[in-house]
Scaffold this motif. Structure first.
Motif, PDB file in Angstrom:
ATOM      1  N   ARG A  66      33.714  39.328  36.242  1.00 20.07           N
ATOM      2  CA  ARG A  66      32.940  38.134  35.894  1.00 20.07           C
ATOM      3  C   ARG A  66      33.410  36.925  36.709  1.00 20.07           C
ATOM      4  O   ARG A  66      32.606  36.191  37.279  1.00 20.07           O
ATOM      5  N   LEU A  67      34.726  36.724  36.774  1.00 19.30           N
ATOM      6  CA  LEU A  67      35.277  35.592  37.525  1.00 19.30           C
ATOM      7  C   LEU A  67      34.981  35.728  39.019  1.00 19.30           C
ATOM      8  O   LEU A  67      34.654  34.746  39.690  1.00 19.30           O
ATOM      9  N   ALA A  68      35.055  36.961  39.541  1.00 21.00           N
ATOM     10  CA  ALA A  68      34.777  37.176  40.963  1.00 21.00           C
ATOM     11  C   ALA A  68      33.332  36.815  41.288  1.00 21.00           C
ATOM     12  O   ALA A  68      33.057  36.183  42.317  1.00 21.00           O
ATOM     13  N   ARG A  69      32.376  37.184  40.408  1.00 23.10           N
ATOM     14  CA  ARG A  69      30.963  36.883  40.670  1.00 23.10           C
ATOM     15  C   ARG A  69      30.694  35.380  40.555  1.00 23.10           C
ATOM     16  O   ARG A  69      29.857  34.834  41.287  1.00 23.10           O
ATOM     17  N   LEU A  70      31.402  34.706  39.653  1.00 24.82           N
ATOM     18  CA  LEU A  70      31.241  33.258  39.555  1.00 24.82           C
ATOM     19  C   LEU A  70      31.689  32.565  40.842  1.00 24.82           C
ATOM     20  O   LEU A  70      31.174  31.496  41.192  1.00 24.82           O
ATOM     21  N   GLU A  71      32.641  33.160  41.535  1.00 26.73           N
ATOM     22  CA  GLU A  71      33.110  32.607  42.796  1.00 26.73           C
ATOM     23  C   GLU A  71      32.308  33.127  43.989  1.00 26.73           C
ATOM     24  O   GLU A  71      32.552  32.734  45.120  1.00 26.73           O
ATOM     25  N   GLU A 123      31.416  39.174  45.597  1.00 25.77           N
ATOM     26  CA  GLU A 123      30.848  40.395  45.058  1.00 25.77           C
ATOM     27  C   GLU A 123      31.720  41.620  45.317  1.00 25.77           C
ATOM     28  O   GLU A 123      31.811  42.516  44.473  1.00 25.77           O
ATOM     29  N   ALA A 124      32.381  41.671  46.481  1.00 27.91           N
ATOM     30  CA  ALA A 124      33.219  42.822  46.788  1.00 27.91           C
ATOM     31  C   ALA A 124      34.376  42.924  45.787  1.00 27.91           C
ATOM     32  O   ALA A 124      34.715  44.028  45.325  1.00 27.91           O
ATOM     33  N   HIS A 125      34.969  41.800  45.440  1.00 29.78           N
ATOM     34  CA  HIS A 125      36.033  41.807  44.436  1.00 29.78           C
ATOM     35  C   HIS A 125      35.491  42.252  43.078  1.00 29.78           C
ATOM     36  O   HIS A 125      36.138  42.996  42.335  1.00 29.78           O
ATOM     37  N   ALA A 126      34.261  41.782  42.757  1.00 29.46           N
ATOM     38  CA  ALA A 126      33.662  42.161  41.483  1.00 29.46           C
ATOM     39  C   ALA A 126      33.415  43.672  41.425  1.00 29.46           C
ATOM     40  O   ALA A 126      33.687  44.323  40.410  1.00 29.46           O
TER      41      ALA A 126
END
Length: 206
Positions: A186-191, A194-197
Motif C-alpha cells: 500500500r505504501l509503495a503504491r502511494l509513492e 509499483e515494482a516495490h508493491a
C-alpha cells in the motif's frame, strides 16, 4: 674521568662518583660526537645520583647537561621535568612538558603513557583544571573535538565510533512477511513505486 665515575658508582661510592662525573662534564667541552656523548651520559648519571640524594637543584643541573648534549633524549627530558618539580620549579616543568607534547603531536608519536604522565604531573602541580582537560581530551574520555555552530544539539563529539560504518540486517519468516506485505504494498503504491508493491504482493503468494 667518566670511566672512574662509573667504577665508583659500581662500588657504591656515590660522592666520589659525583666528583668524577662532574669532572667528565667540565672536561669534555669540545663539539665532537664523542664529547657530546660523554657529557650526555655523565649529566644523566650524575642527575640520577643527585636526585636519589634529594639534591634536586643539582639534579636539574645534571639533566640539563644531558638534554643540552642530546636534545632528543626523551628519558633525560622526562627526568629533567621530574627534577624541576622536585626542586619546586613547576612552571619550568610545565613548559618542558608542553614543548615535549607539542613535538610529539607534530610527529604523530604521542603515546597514552606520555599523556597519562602529563595529566599526573599537572595534578601533582595542583593544576586540576589542566589535568582534567588532559585526561578527558586524550586518555580518559571523549575527544575534545566537538561539533560547532550549535551542531552539538544533535551530534556527539568525535570518537572511534565516528569512523565506523554500521548496517542493518533484517530477517523475516514467511508468516512475518505475509503479515506486513499488505501495508508495504500500500505504501509503495502511494509513492508510485509499483515494482516495490508487486514485490510485497509476491510475499503473499509464496
Amino acid at each position: 674521568n667518566y670511566q672512574m665515575a662509573e667504577i665508583f658508582k659500581g662500588q657504591g661510592q656515590t660522592d666520589s662518583a659525583i666528583v668524577y662525573y662532574e669532572r667528565a662534564i667540565t672536561t669534555a667541552t669540545d663539539t665532537t660526537a664523542n664529547a657530546r656523548q660523554i657529557r650526555g651520559n655523565a649529566g644523566y648519571s650524575v642527575g640520577l645520583l643527585y636526585y636519589n640524594a634529594q639534591r634536586y637543584a643539582d639534579a636539574v643541573h645534571g639533566f640539563h647537561v644531558a638534554v643540552d648534549a642530546n636534545p632528543k633524549d626523551l628519558d633525560a627530558i622526562k627526568n629533567l621535568s621530574i627534577a624541576f618539580r622536585a626542586a619546586g620549579m613547576p612552571d619550568s616543568a610545565k613548559a618542558l612538558d608542553d614543548e615535549l607534547l607539542k613535538q610529539a603531536q607534530a610527529s604523530g608519536t604521542v603515546t597514552p603513557d606520555q599523556l597519562f604522565d602529563l595529566g599526573v604531573a599537572q595534578f601533582t602541580d595542583k593544576k586540576y583544571a589542566d589535568a582534567a582537560e588532559t585526561f578527558g581530551d586524550y586518555a580518559a574520555g571523549p575527544s575534545h573535538v566537538l561539533p560547532t555552530d550549535g551542531a552539538a544539539r544533535a551530534w556527539d563529539g568525535i570518537t572511534v565510533r565516528s569512523f565506523l560504518t554500521s548496517f542493518v540486517v533484517q530477517k523475516a519468516t514467511r508468516e512475518g512477511a505475509a503479515a506486513i506485505a499488505p501495508a508495504a504494498a500500500r505504501l509503495a503504491r502511494l509513492e508510485g513505486l509499483e515494482a516495490h508493491a508487486l514485490a510485497a504482493d509476491f510475499r503473499l503468494e509464496v
